[in-house]
Design a protein around this motif. Structure first.
Motif, PDB file in Angstrom:
ATOM      1  N   PHE A 103     -33.587   8.744  40.683  1.00  0.00           N
ATOM      2  CA  PHE A 103     -34.285   8.665  39.309  1.00  0.00           C
ATOM      3  C   PHE A 103     -33.978   7.516  38.022  1.00  0.00           C
ATOM      4  CE2 PHE A 103     -33.061  13.430  40.438  1.00  0.00           C
ATOM      5  CZ  PHE A 103     -34.282  13.940  40.027  1.00  0.00           C
ATOM      6  N   ARG A 104     -32.856   6.892  38.784  1.00  0.00           N
ATOM      7  CA  ARG A 104     -33.489   5.933  37.240  1.00  0.00           C
ATOM      8  C   ARG A 104     -33.330   4.035  37.872  1.00  0.00           C
ATOM      9  NH1 ARG A 104     -27.204   7.049  36.511  1.00  0.00           N
ATOM     10  NH2 ARG A 104     -26.911   8.920  35.915  1.00  0.00           N
ATOM     11  N   GLY A 105     -33.550   4.223  39.198  1.00  0.00           N
ATOM     12  CA  GLY A 105     -33.839   2.763  40.304  1.00  0.00           C
ATOM     13  C   GLY A 105     -33.035   2.060  39.972  1.00  0.00           C
ATOM     14  N   HIS A 106     -31.470   2.927  39.937  1.00  0.00           N
ATOM     15  CA  HIS A 106     -30.440   1.770  40.378  1.00  0.00           C
ATOM     16  C   HIS A 106     -29.059   2.503  40.946  1.00  0.00           C
ATOM     17  CE1 HIS A 106     -31.974  -1.555  37.621  1.00  0.00           C
ATOM     18  NE2 HIS A 106     -32.155  -1.077  37.460  1.00  0.00           N
ATOM     19  N   ASP A 107     -28.958   1.716  41.470  1.00  0.00           N
ATOM     20  CA  ASP A 107     -27.267   2.381  42.686  1.00  0.00           C
ATOM     21  C   ASP A 107     -26.322   3.188  41.461  1.00  0.00           C
ATOM     22  OD1 ASP A 107     -28.470   3.009  44.194  1.00  0.00           O
ATOM     23  OD2 ASP A 107     -27.822   1.249  45.549  1.00  0.00           O
ATOM     24  N   SER A 108     -26.032   2.041  40.341  1.00  0.00           N
ATOM     25  CA  SER A 108     -24.921   2.015  39.504  1.00  0.00           C
ATOM     26  C   SER A 108     -25.278   1.151  38.633  1.00  0.00           C
ATOM     27  CB  SER A 108     -23.668   1.964  40.771  1.00  0.00           C
ATOM     28  OG  SER A 108     -23.469   0.959  40.605  1.00  0.00           O
ATOM     29  N   SER A 109     -24.440   0.850  37.426  1.00  0.00           N
ATOM     30  CA  SER A 109     -24.264  -0.073  36.468  1.00  0.00           C
ATOM     31  C   SER A 109     -23.734  -1.359  37.180  1.00  0.00           C
ATOM     32  CB  SER A 109     -23.007   0.740  35.397  1.00  0.00           C
ATOM     33  OG  SER A 109     -22.028   0.443  36.152  1.00  0.00           O
ATOM     34  N   GLU A 110     -22.937  -1.819  37.858  1.00  0.00           N
ATOM     35  CA  GLU A 110     -22.955  -2.851  39.310  1.00  0.00           C
ATOM     36  C   GLU A 110     -24.632  -3.206  39.469  1.00  0.00           C
ATOM     37  OE1 GLU A 110     -21.152  -0.191  39.566  1.00  0.00           O
ATOM     38  OE2 GLU A 110     -18.792  -0.963  38.121  1.00  0.00           O
ATOM     39  N   ASP A 111     -25.256  -2.407  39.842  1.00  0.00           N
ATOM     40  CA  ASP A 111     -26.274  -3.101  40.792  1.00  0.00           C
ATOM     41  C   ASP A 111     -27.531  -3.197  39.191  1.00  0.00           C
ATOM     42  OD1 ASP A 111     -28.255  -2.658  42.819  1.00  0.00           O
ATOM     43  OD2 ASP A 111     -28.871  -1.087  41.885  1.00  0.00           O
ATOM     44  N   ARG A 112     -27.267  -2.255  38.619  1.00  0.00           N
ATOM     45  CA  ARG A 112     -28.430  -2.828  37.307  1.00  0.00           C
ATOM     46  C   ARG A 112     -27.503  -4.058  36.473  1.00  0.00           C
ATOM     47  NH1 ARG A 112     -27.492  -3.606  32.113  1.00  0.00           N
ATOM     48  NH2 ARG A 112     -30.363  -2.872  30.405  1.00  0.00           N
ATOM     49  N   ASP A 113     -26.520  -4.114  36.721  1.00  0.00           N
ATOM     50  CA  ASP A 113     -25.956  -5.283  36.221  1.00  0.00           C
ATOM     51  C   ASP A 113     -26.588  -6.888  37.288  1.00  0.00           C
ATOM     52  OD1 ASP A 113     -25.068  -4.225  34.532  1.00  0.00           O
ATOM     53  OD2 ASP A 113     -23.008  -4.608  34.612  1.00  0.00           O
ATOM     54  N   ALA A 114     -26.189  -6.691  38.100  1.00  0.00           N
ATOM     55  CA  ALA A 114     -26.755  -8.118  39.331  1.00  0.00           C
ATOM     56  C   ALA A 114     -28.288  -7.944  39.278  1.00  0.00           C
ATOM     57  CB  ALA A 114     -26.499  -7.178  40.698  1.00  0.00           C
ATOM     58  N   LYS A 115     -29.116  -6.937  38.661  1.00  0.00           N
ATOM     59  CA  LYS A 115     -30.385  -6.895  38.374  1.00  0.00           C
ATOM     60  C   LYS A 115     -30.602  -8.011  37.425  1.00  0.00           C
ATOM     61  CE  LYS A 115     -32.502  -4.674  41.982  1.00  0.00           C
ATOM     62  NZ  LYS A 115     -33.788  -4.241  42.183  1.00  0.00           N
ATOM     63  N   MET A 116     -29.898  -7.769  36.310  1.00  0.00           N
ATOM     64  CA  MET A 116     -30.080  -8.770  35.241  1.00  0.00           C
ATOM     65  C   MET A 116     -29.829 -10.128  35.255  1.00  0.00           C
ATOM     66  SD  MET A 116     -28.798  -7.347  31.265  1.00  0.00           S
ATOM     67  CE  MET A 116     -26.392  -7.793  31.755  1.00  0.00           C
ATOM     68  N   ARG A 117     -29.194 -10.070  35.989  1.00  0.00           N
ATOM     69  CA  ARG A 117     -27.837 -11.863  36.298  1.00  0.00           C
ATOM     70  C   ARG A 117     -29.079 -12.324  37.534  1.00  0.00           C
ATOM     71  NH1 ARG A 117     -23.476  -9.285  36.777  1.00  0.00           N
ATOM     72  NH2 ARG A 117     -23.448  -8.480  38.970  1.00  0.00           N
ATOM     73  N   GLU A 118     -29.813 -11.417  37.852  1.00  0.00           N
ATOM     74  CA  GLU A 118     -30.985 -12.098  38.529  1.00  0.00           C
ATOM     75  C   GLU A 118     -32.063 -12.643  37.987  1.00  0.00           C
ATOM     76  OE1 GLU A 118     -33.969 -10.572  42.131  1.00  0.00           O
ATOM     77  OE2 GLU A 118     -31.682  -9.866  42.747  1.00  0.00           O
ATOM     78  N   PHE A 119     -32.829 -11.423  37.029  1.00  0.00           N
ATOM     79  CA  PHE A 119     -33.529 -11.874  36.243  1.00  0.00           C
ATOM     80  C   PHE A 119     -33.210 -12.409  35.951  1.00  0.00           C
ATOM     81  CE2 PHE A 119     -35.243 -10.958  31.149  1.00  0.00           C
ATOM     82  CZ  PHE A 119     -36.465 -10.713  31.577  1.00  0.00           C
ATOM     83  N   PHE A 120     -31.762 -13.284  34.940  1.00  0.00           N
ATOM     84  CA  PHE A 120     -32.316 -13.676  33.666  1.00  0.00           C
ATOM     85  C   PHE A 120     -31.669 -15.798  34.007  1.00  0.00           C
ATOM     86  CE2 PHE A 120     -30.520 -10.735  30.393  1.00  0.00           C
ATOM     87  CZ  PHE A 120     -31.500 -10.795  29.384  1.00  0.00           C
ATOM     88  N   LYS A 121     -31.544 -15.491  35.856  1.00  0.00           N
ATOM     89  CA  LYS A 121     -31.626 -16.669  36.296  1.00  0.00           C
ATOM     90  C   LYS A 121     -32.723 -17.126  37.163  1.00  0.00           C
ATOM     91  CE  LYS A 121     -28.453 -16.708  39.916  1.00  0.00           C
ATOM     92  NZ  LYS A 121     -27.814 -16.698  41.137  1.00  0.00           N
TER      93      LYS A 121
END
Length: 113
Positions: free
Chosen positions: A23-41
Protein backbone atom coordinates in the motif's frame (compact mmCIF):
# COMPACT_ATOMS: atom_id res chain seq x y z
CA UNK A 1 -3.14 -30.40 8.67
CA UNK A 2 0.11 -30.15 10.62
CA UNK A 3 1.40 -27.35 8.44
CA UNK A 4 -1.51 -25.02 9.25
CA UNK A 5 -1.05 -22.56 12.08
CA UNK A 6 -3.65 -22.11 14.72
CA UNK A 7 -5.05 -18.61 14.98
CA UNK A 8 -3.63 -18.13 18.47
CA UNK A 9 -0.07 -18.74 17.21
CA UNK A 10 -0.35 -16.57 14.12
CA UNK A 11 1.41 -13.23 14.35
CA UNK A 12 0.04 -10.31 12.37
CA UNK A 13 3.56 -8.84 12.29
CA UNK A 14 4.68 -11.59 9.89
CA UNK A 15 2.58 -10.08 7.12
CA UNK A 16 2.79 -6.44 8.16
CA UNK A 17 5.91 -5.61 6.12
CA UNK A 18 4.51 -7.02 2.88
CA UNK A 19 1.13 -5.35 3.34
CA UNK A 20 2.77 -2.04 4.20
CA UNK A 21 4.95 -2.20 1.10
CA UNK A 22 1.96 -3.09 -1.06
CA UNK A 23 0.00 0.00 0.00
CA UNK A 24 2.70 2.54 0.90
CA UNK A 25 5.64 1.51 -1.26
CA UNK A 26 7.97 0.95 1.74
CA UNK A 27 8.28 -1.96 4.17
CA UNK A 28 8.89 0.25 7.16
CA UNK A 29 9.98 3.71 8.19
CA UNK A 30 13.58 2.45 8.18
CA UNK A 31 13.18 1.41 4.54
CA UNK A 32 11.76 4.84 3.72
CA UNK A 33 14.64 6.55 5.52
CA UNK A 34 17.14 4.43 3.59
CA UNK A 35 15.50 5.45 0.31
CA UNK A 36 15.61 9.08 1.44
CA UNK A 37 19.34 8.88 2.22
CA UNK A 38 19.95 7.22 -1.15
CA UNK A 39 17.95 10.00 -2.88
CA UNK A 40 19.96 12.77 -1.20
CA UNK A 41 23.24 11.03 -2.02
CA UNK A 42 22.21 10.86 -5.68
CA UNK A 43 20.98 14.47 -5.53
CA UNK A 44 24.35 15.61 -4.16
CA UNK A 45 26.21 13.82 -6.96
CA UNK A 46 24.02 15.49 -9.62
CA UNK A 47 24.56 18.85 -7.93
CA UNK A 48 28.31 18.32 -8.07
CA UNK A 49 28.05 17.48 -11.79
CA UNK A 50 25.94 20.60 -12.37
CA UNK A 51 28.61 22.80 -10.80
CA UNK A 52 31.18 21.56 -13.31
CA UNK A 53 28.91 21.45 -16.39
CA UNK A 54 26.88 24.48 -17.50
CA UNK A 55 24.69 22.31 -19.77
CA UNK A 56 22.98 20.61 -16.81
CA UNK A 57 19.71 22.20 -15.65
CA UNK A 58 19.19 21.45 -11.98
CA UNK A 59 16.73 22.81 -9.38
CA UNK A 60 17.46 21.22 -6.01
CA UNK A 61 14.49 22.70 -4.10
CA UNK A 62 11.99 21.52 -6.70
CA UNK A 63 13.46 18.01 -6.78
CA UNK A 64 13.44 17.76 -2.98
CA UNK A 65 9.79 18.87 -2.82
CA UNK A 66 8.70 16.38 -5.50
CA UNK A 67 10.54 13.54 -3.76
CA UNK A 68 9.07 14.39 -0.37
CA UNK A 69 5.55 14.60 -1.83
CA UNK A 70 6.06 11.18 -3.44
CA UNK A 71 7.40 9.72 -0.16
CA UNK A 72 10.78 9.01 -1.79
CA UNK A 73 9.41 6.15 -3.92
CA UNK A 74 10.80 7.48 -7.19
CA UNK A 75 14.25 8.23 -8.54
CA UNK A 76 16.27 10.93 -10.28
CA UNK A 77 16.95 10.78 -13.98
CA UNK A 78 19.06 12.84 -16.39
CA UNK A 79 17.27 13.54 -19.68
CA UNK A 80 18.67 15.29 -22.71
CA UNK A 81 16.56 18.00 -24.31
CA UNK A 82 16.17 18.68 -28.03
CA UNK A 83 17.40 22.23 -27.62
CA UNK A 84 20.57 21.09 -25.91
CA UNK A 85 21.39 20.58 -22.29
CA UNK A 86 20.51 17.93 -19.78
CA UNK A 87 17.63 18.21 -17.33
CA UNK A 88 17.67 16.42 -13.99
CA UNK A 89 14.09 15.32 -13.24
CA UNK A 90 12.36 13.33 -10.53
CA UNK A 91 10.43 10.30 -11.78
CA UNK A 92 7.53 9.48 -9.47
CA UNK A 93 7.43 6.02 -7.95
CA UNK A 94 4.23 4.07 -7.39
CA UNK A 95 3.32 1.42 -4.81
CA UNK A 96 2.05 -1.96 -5.99
CA UNK A 97 -1.48 -0.93 -5.02
CA UNK A 98 -1.10 2.19 -7.16
CA UNK A 99 0.06 0.08 -10.10
CA UNK A 100 -2.97 -2.19 -9.82
CA UNK A 101 -5.35 0.75 -9.43
CA UNK A 102 -3.80 2.45 -12.45
CA UNK A 103 -4.14 -0.70 -14.54
CA UNK A 104 -7.77 -1.10 -13.49
CA UNK A 105 -8.52 2.53 -14.33
CA UNK A 106 -7.19 2.12 -17.86
CA UNK A 107 -9.17 -1.00 -18.71
CA UNK A 108 -11.06 -0.85 -21.96
CA UNK A 109 -14.48 -1.38 -20.34
CA UNK A 110 -13.81 0.98 -17.43
CA UNK A 111 -17.11 2.66 -16.41
CA UNK A 112 -15.22 5.76 -15.23
CA UNK A 113 -14.12 6.70 -18.77
Amino acid sequence: MKHLKRFETYSINEEEGRISQFFRGHDSSEDRDAKMREFFKELDSYEEQAKNDTEIVFNRQSLEKKAKDNNYKGHLEARDSRSGGTYIIYVDGVSDFGKIANAAAHKRNNPLN
